[in-house]
Each structure stands twice: as structure tokens, then as C-alpha cells.
Design a protein around this motif. Structure first.
Motif, short mmCIF file in Angstrom:
data_model
loop_
_atom_site.label_atom_id
_atom_site.label_comp_id
_atom_site.label_asym_id
_atom_site.label_seq_id
_atom_site.Cartn_x
_atom_site.Cartn_y
_atom_site.Cartn_z
N LYS A 55 0.82 -1.21 0.00
CA LYS A 55 0.00 0.00 0.00
C LYS A 55 0.86 1.27 0.00
CE LYS A 55 -2.55 -1.35 3.57
NZ LYS A 55 -3.61 -1.33 4.60
N ILE A 56 1.98 1.24 0.73
CA ILE A 56 2.88 2.39 0.76
C ILE A 56 3.50 2.61 -0.62
CG2 ILE A 56 5.11 3.21 1.63
CD1 ILE A 56 4.38 1.97 4.34
N SER A 57 3.88 1.53 -1.28
CA SER A 57 4.46 1.63 -2.61
C SER A 57 3.47 2.27 -3.58
CB SER A 57 4.87 0.24 -3.10
OG SER A 57 5.50 0.32 -4.36
N ASN A 58 2.21 1.86 -3.51
CA ASN A 58 1.17 2.45 -4.37
C ASN A 58 0.94 3.92 -4.04
OD1 ASN A 58 0.77 0.00 -5.67
ND2 ASN A 58 -0.87 -0.64 -4.30
N GLU A 59 0.95 4.25 -2.74
CA GLU A 59 0.76 5.63 -2.33
C GLU A 59 1.92 6.50 -2.83
OE1 GLU A 59 -1.14 7.29 1.53
OE2 GLU A 59 0.98 6.99 1.99
N ILE A 60 3.12 5.97 -2.77
CA ILE A 60 4.29 6.71 -3.24
C ILE A 60 4.19 6.97 -4.75
CG2 ILE A 60 6.77 6.49 -3.71
CD1 ILE A 60 7.07 5.25 -0.94
N ASP A 61 3.70 5.99 -5.52
CA ASP A 61 3.53 6.20 -6.96
C ASP A 61 2.61 7.39 -7.23
OD1 ASP A 61 5.18 4.11 -7.66
OD2 ASP A 61 3.55 2.64 -7.80
N SER A 62 1.51 7.47 -6.49
CA SER A 62 0.57 8.59 -6.67
C SER A 62 1.20 9.91 -6.25
CB SER A 62 -0.70 8.34 -5.85
OG SER A 62 -1.36 7.17 -6.27
N LEU A 63 1.93 9.88 -5.14
CA LEU A 63 2.58 11.10 -4.65
C LEU A 63 3.64 11.59 -5.62
CD1 LEU A 63 3.00 10.18 -0.87
CD2 LEU A 63 1.70 12.12 -1.77
N LEU A 64 4.38 10.67 -6.21
CA LEU A 64 5.44 11.06 -7.15
C LEU A 64 4.85 11.75 -8.38
CD1 LEU A 64 7.85 7.97 -6.99
CD2 LEU A 64 8.31 10.30 -6.20
N LYS A 65 3.72 11.25 -8.87
CA LYS A 65 3.08 11.89 -10.02
C LYS A 65 2.67 13.32 -9.67
CE LYS A 65 1.25 7.65 -12.11
NZ LYS A 65 0.01 6.89 -12.45
N LEU A 66 2.06 13.47 -8.50
CA LEU A 66 1.61 14.80 -8.07
C LEU A 66 2.80 15.73 -7.85
CD1 LEU A 66 -0.75 16.59 -7.24
CD2 LEU A 66 -0.60 15.64 -4.94
N LEU A 67 3.83 15.22 -7.20
CA LEU A 67 5.01 16.03 -6.92
C LEU A 67 5.72 16.45 -8.20
CD1 LEU A 67 6.65 14.37 -3.80
CD2 LEU A 67 6.35 16.81 -4.11
N GLU A 68 5.84 15.52 -9.13
CA GLU A 68 6.52 15.84 -10.39
C GLU A 68 5.73 16.86 -11.20
OE1 GLU A 68 7.01 11.91 -11.86
OE2 GLU A 68 8.85 11.52 -10.69
N ASN A 69 4.40 16.76 -11.17
CA ASN A 69 3.57 17.76 -11.85
C ASN A 69 3.74 19.14 -11.20
OD1 ASN A 69 2.53 15.98 -13.73
ND2 ASN A 69 0.73 15.48 -12.52
N ASN A 70 3.69 19.16 -9.85
CA ASN A 70 3.86 20.42 -9.13
C ASN A 70 5.24 21.03 -9.37
OD1 ASN A 70 1.33 19.96 -8.11
ND2 ASN A 70 1.89 20.23 -5.98
N THR A 71 6.24 20.16 -9.40
CA THR A 71 7.60 20.63 -9.61
C THR A 71 7.75 21.24 -11.01
OG1 THR A 71 8.46 18.96 -8.09
CG2 THR A 71 10.04 19.95 -9.61
N GLY A 72 7.17 20.56 -12.00
CA GLY A 72 7.21 21.09 -13.36
C GLY A 72 6.53 22.45 -13.45
N LEU A 90 11.23 9.76 -1.47
CA LEU A 90 10.15 8.81 -1.73
C LEU A 90 10.63 7.66 -2.62
CD1 LEU A 90 7.17 11.28 -2.27
CD2 LEU A 90 7.40 9.62 -0.41
N LYS A 91 11.45 7.97 -3.60
CA LYS A 91 11.99 6.93 -4.47
C LYS A 91 12.89 5.97 -3.69
CE LYS A 91 11.77 9.36 -8.92
NZ LYS A 91 12.55 9.96 -10.03
N LYS A 92 13.65 6.52 -2.75
CA LYS A 92 14.52 5.68 -1.91
C LYS A 92 13.69 4.76 -1.02
CE LYS A 92 18.47 8.85 -1.76
NZ LYS A 92 19.27 9.76 -0.92
N ILE A 93 12.60 5.30 -0.45
CA ILE A 93 11.72 4.48 0.39
C ILE A 93 11.13 3.34 -0.44
CG2 ILE A 93 9.54 4.45 1.66
CD1 ILE A 93 10.18 7.27 2.62
N LYS A 94 10.65 3.67 -1.63
CA LYS A 94 10.04 2.66 -2.49
C LYS A 94 11.05 1.58 -2.85
CE LYS A 94 7.69 2.15 -6.96
NZ LYS A 94 6.53 1.38 -6.46
#
Length: 259
Positions: A60-77, A242-246
Motif C-alpha cells: 500500500k505504501i508503494s502504491n501511495e508513493i507512486d501517486s505522490l510522485l506523479k503529483l510532486l513531479e507535476n507540481n515541480t514542473g 520517496l523513491k529511496k523508500i520505495k
């Protein structure tokens, strides 16, 4: 003969007591060993159940991290885009032009974008609050979660800086110097709701010559750039964590499966 008989009877009684005492000790030892074995088996069962729960959390944490990474990368862009566009405003002011450049106004609108970028980690927070991290004997993942908590705090600080900038600095300046309809982020009709169109630009005109020489506006734009640059540093650090945790979770999952 009576004496010998009495002595023999005493010896038999004494021997019986010794044997009974040995038997009693042996029985106590067996009971204790049985209890210890039962406790150990129960402990193994509890550990196994706990490992299964932790394994489920990993998924579940791995799936949550995937969603967070998409959001973070969009915000960062978007933040990188915003920083670049605001730099155009600085260059425009530095050019000393006095015309109401439409491109400049479009980019100046970004100064009013004060939306926070607070992120939520319901699964990760539940995992930590339940104390499961203390059950994972892995220093790396413990350090990564510690970093995650730190960057979350930094995001909150950055959000607070952005809010204070908008409320305490930007809004008072706009009210005194700019026709707000010139820089509204979204003044048109919302296609999803029946809202009035407020896109018409009437009222007092913005004094662009005054704005060009305004050190206050200059500082406001630079302050906005500073806040967004801080957000970029935090976001990129958070993405890396987050990538390191995953990655570490995947390693732990493989390790647990082998065991």
C-alpha cells in the motif's frame, strides 16, 4: 532384629521422600519447559502475523508513493515554469518599458497563485503511528522516513511563507496599485458551473509607468521567485526520498520472502 527392622523402614521412607522430591522437581521442569515452548510458539505466530501486516503495508505504501510522485513531479514542473515566467517580469521591468505588454500581464498573474501544495500520506502516517517502523530492523528505511518527516515540515513552512506573502505583501500592493481585473488568474466563465462572467476590464487604469519604477513590485516578484525556488528544492528532495523508500521497500519485501 527390631533395631535392624526399624532402621530399614526409616531408610525406605527416606528413600521414598528423595525419589518423590526428584519426581516433583522433574514434573515442574517439564511444565516450565512446556510453558516456554508454548510462549515461543505464540511469539512466532505473533511475529509472523506482524510480518504479514507489514508486508501488506509495503504494497500500500508503494502504491501511495507512486501517486505522490506523479503529483510532486507535476507540481515541480509547474513551479519551474512559474519561476521562469516570473523572471520574464523582472526582465520586463529592467527594460524600463512603459507599455502595457499583454505577455507581461499574463506572466504577472502568476504572482497571485498562492495555492499551497501540502501533501497527505494517509497510509504512511498510519504505518508510522501504529509503530510498525520500529518492528522493521533496517536503518536505511528508518532514516528515509525520518527525512520524509523533515521535508513534510519544510513543505508546511513553505506553504506558510507563500500564504503570508500573498496576504501580508501582495494583496495590499495590488489593492493600491493595480486594477485586479488585469491580473486575475481565471476571470472567465467556469464551464462546469453557471457563474457570471467577470472578464470585462473597466474602472481605473493601471499606471504601468509607475509599476515599472516600483521597487515594491520588483521585490514582490523576487520574493515570489524565492519562495518557489525553495519549493523546488524541497520537492526534488522529497521526490528523491520517496523513491529511496520505495526502492528499500522492494528490497525488504524480497528479503522477507526469502526468509
Amino acid at each position: 532384629m527390631k533395631l535392624f527392622r526399624k532402621l530399614r523402614e526409616q531408610f525406605i521412607v527416606k528413600l521414598a521422600y528423595i525419589n518423590y522430591f526428584k519426581y516433583a522437581i522433574g514434573e515442574i521442569v517439564l511444565v516450565v519447559i512446556g510453558i516456554l515452548i508454548a510462549l515461543q510458539i505464540n511469539n512466532w505466530n505473533e511475529i509472523r502475523k506482524q510480518e504479514i501486516v507489514i508486508q501488506n503495508y509495503y504494497v500500500k505504501i508503494s502504491n501511495e508513493i507512486d501517486s505522490l510522485l506523479k503529483l510532486l513531479e507535476n507540481n515541480t514542473g509547474y513551479t519551474e515554469y512559474m519561476t521562469k515566467e516570473l523572471k520574464y517580469c523582472i526582465d520586463y521591468m529592467e527594460s524600463k518599458r512603459i507599455d502595457s505588454n499583454a505577455v507581461y500581464l499574463e506572466k504577472l498573474k502568476l504572482t497571485t497563485d498562492c495555492a499551497s501544495q501540502t501533501f497527505f500520506y494517509p497510509v504512511i502516517n498510519e504505518f508510522l503511528s501504529q509503530g510498525y517502523l520500529t518492528k522493521v530492523n533496517d536503518k536505511k528505511i528508518s532514516k528515509y522516513f525520518e527525512n520524509l518527516s523533515y521535508y513534510q515540515q519544510q513543505i508546511n513552512v513553505n506553504d506558510e511563507d507563500r500564504t503570508n506573502y500573498c496576504v501580508m505583501q501582495l494583496q495590499p500592493f495590488i489593492q493600491k496599485n493595480i486594477n485586479y481585473s488585469d491580473i486575475m488568474l481565471d476571470s472567465g466563465v467556469n464551464p462546469h458551473f453557471d457563474l457570471p462572467d467577470v472578464s470585462t476590464k473597466n474602472g481605473p487604469k493601471t499606471d504601468f509607468q509607475k509599476m515599472q519604477n516600483s521597487i515594491e513590485l520588483w521585490n514582490l516578484i523576487y520574493r515570489k521567485i524565492e519562495i518557489e525556488r525553495d519549493a523546488l528544492v524541497i520537492n526534488k528532495s522529497l521526490i528523491s526520498t520517496l523513491k529511496k523508500i520505495k526502492k528499500q521497500i522492494e528490497i525488504l519485501k524480497i528479503k522477507d520472502d526469502k526468509e
